[in-house]
Motif scaffolding. Structure first.
Motif, PDB file in Angstrom:
ATOM      1  N   ALA A 279       0.820  -1.218   0.000  1.00  0.00           N
ATOM      2  CA  ALA A 279       0.000   0.000   0.000  1.00  0.00           C
ATOM      3  C   ALA A 279       0.853   1.266   0.000  1.00  0.00           C
ATOM      4  CB  ALA A 279      -0.935   0.008   1.204  1.00  0.00           C
ATOM      5  N   LEU A 280       2.145   1.125   0.288  1.00  0.00           N
ATOM      6  CA  LEU A 280       3.018   2.290   0.359  1.00  0.00           C
ATOM      7  C   LEU A 280       3.705   2.538  -0.981  1.00  0.00           C
ATOM      8  CD1 LEU A 280       4.764   1.714   3.821  1.00  0.00           C
ATOM      9  CD2 LEU A 280       2.703   3.040   3.323  1.00  0.00           C
ATOM     10  N   MET A 281       4.009   3.794  -1.267  1.00  0.00           N
ATOM     11  CA  MET A 281       4.757   4.157  -2.451  1.00  0.00           C
ATOM     12  C   MET A 281       5.862   5.130  -2.032  1.00  0.00           C
ATOM     13  SD  MET A 281       5.111   3.497  -5.631  1.00  0.00           S
ATOM     14  CE  MET A 281       3.532   2.831  -6.185  1.00  0.00           C
ATOM     15  N   PRO A 282       6.905   4.613  -1.364  1.00  0.00           N
ATOM     16  CA  PRO A 282       7.957   5.486  -0.846  1.00  0.00           C
ATOM     17  C   PRO A 282       8.745   6.146  -1.974  1.00  0.00           C
ATOM     18  CG  PRO A 282       8.591   3.189  -0.629  1.00  0.00           C
ATOM     19  CD  PRO A 282       7.169   3.192  -1.082  1.00  0.00           C
ATOM     20  N   ASP A 283       9.217   7.358  -1.714  1.00  0.00           N
ATOM     21  CA  ASP A 283      10.035   8.026  -2.721  1.00  0.00           C
ATOM     22  C   ASP A 283      11.499   7.640  -2.524  1.00  0.00           C
ATOM     23  OD1 ASP A 283      10.982   9.542  -0.570  1.00  0.00           O
ATOM     24  OD2 ASP A 283       9.651  11.214  -0.998  1.00  0.00           O
TER      25      ASP A 283
END
Length: 220
Positions: free
Chosen positions: A181-185
């Protein structure tokens, strides 16, 4: 687990299957493989060398040989009967890396044939029977065999650096895979790997051929 992610992105294409009846003179040295090969040994035994390691392969075993490998082999019995399956395979997440290394698949699978003899027989029968569904039957049979071989080894967390990949890259990939669910940069991933953003980009390019952002989008 990272190994599950690699398995889910495995792409396999069946090429051909053939049964061989060989005698005691069967041997070759330093042969480079153009495609991945499965040898299913029905009778006899032989010695096999691959990547500096030697294996004694005998009736009932499978030998899994990745494309690009340089192999040497020699019959160790008066006769050897085996079925050879040629195919192409890659992990689409990391297409430039060896799929067998990413999935931690060994070369020799002792006594694996007994549970797969019926699948092998169906594939040999299908190969000699022209039909509209022939390719599907052969592709399906190959996938069943590879699935069974994968199931023979425990699904485990990939050991850092076990397949030659930098442990920091493995840690980032495992983190992203475990948090869909995460979309880290890139900055967040660099902090996770404890390196600078520029160094993280270099590591990803060296090991995956993609920037961190592009790789994560492919993984998602």
């Amino acid at each position: 687990m990272l190994q599950n992610q690699f398995a889910e992105s495995l792409h396999v294409t069946f090429l051909h299957i053939r049964e061989y009846d060989l005698d005691h003179t069967w041997a070759a040295a330093d042969r480079e493989l153009a495609h991945s090969v499965l040898w299913c040994v029905r009778d006899g035994k032989f010695s096999l060398q691959l990547s500096g390691n030697r294996y004694n392969v005998e009736a009932g075993d499978f030998a899994l040989l990745p494309a690009g490998a340089e192999i040497s082999y020699r019959a160790a019995s008066t006769a050897v009967r085996l079925v050879s399956i040629n195919f192409d395979a890659s992990v689409t997440l990391l297409p430039d890396r060896s799929w067998t290394e990413l999935l931690s698949m060994p070369v020799r699978y002792p006594e694996a044939l007994s549970g797969l003899e019926a699948v092998l027989a169906d594939m040999l029968h299908a190969s000699g029977t022209a039909s509209a569904g022939q390719n599907l039957l052969l592709q399906s049979g190959l996938l069943r065999i590879l699935s069974a071989l994968l199931d023979r080894q425990p699904v485990r967390r990939t050991e850092p650096g076990a397949d030659g990949m930098d442990r920091r890259i493995l840690g980032v990939i495992e983190y992203v895979a475990a948090h869909p669910a995460l979309m880290p940069d890139t900055a967040q991933l660099a902090e996770l790997a404890q390196v600078s953003e520029s160094h993280l980009r270099k590591l990803f390019m060296d090991h995956t051929g993609l920037s961190p952002t592009r790789f994560i989008h492919r993984l998602k």
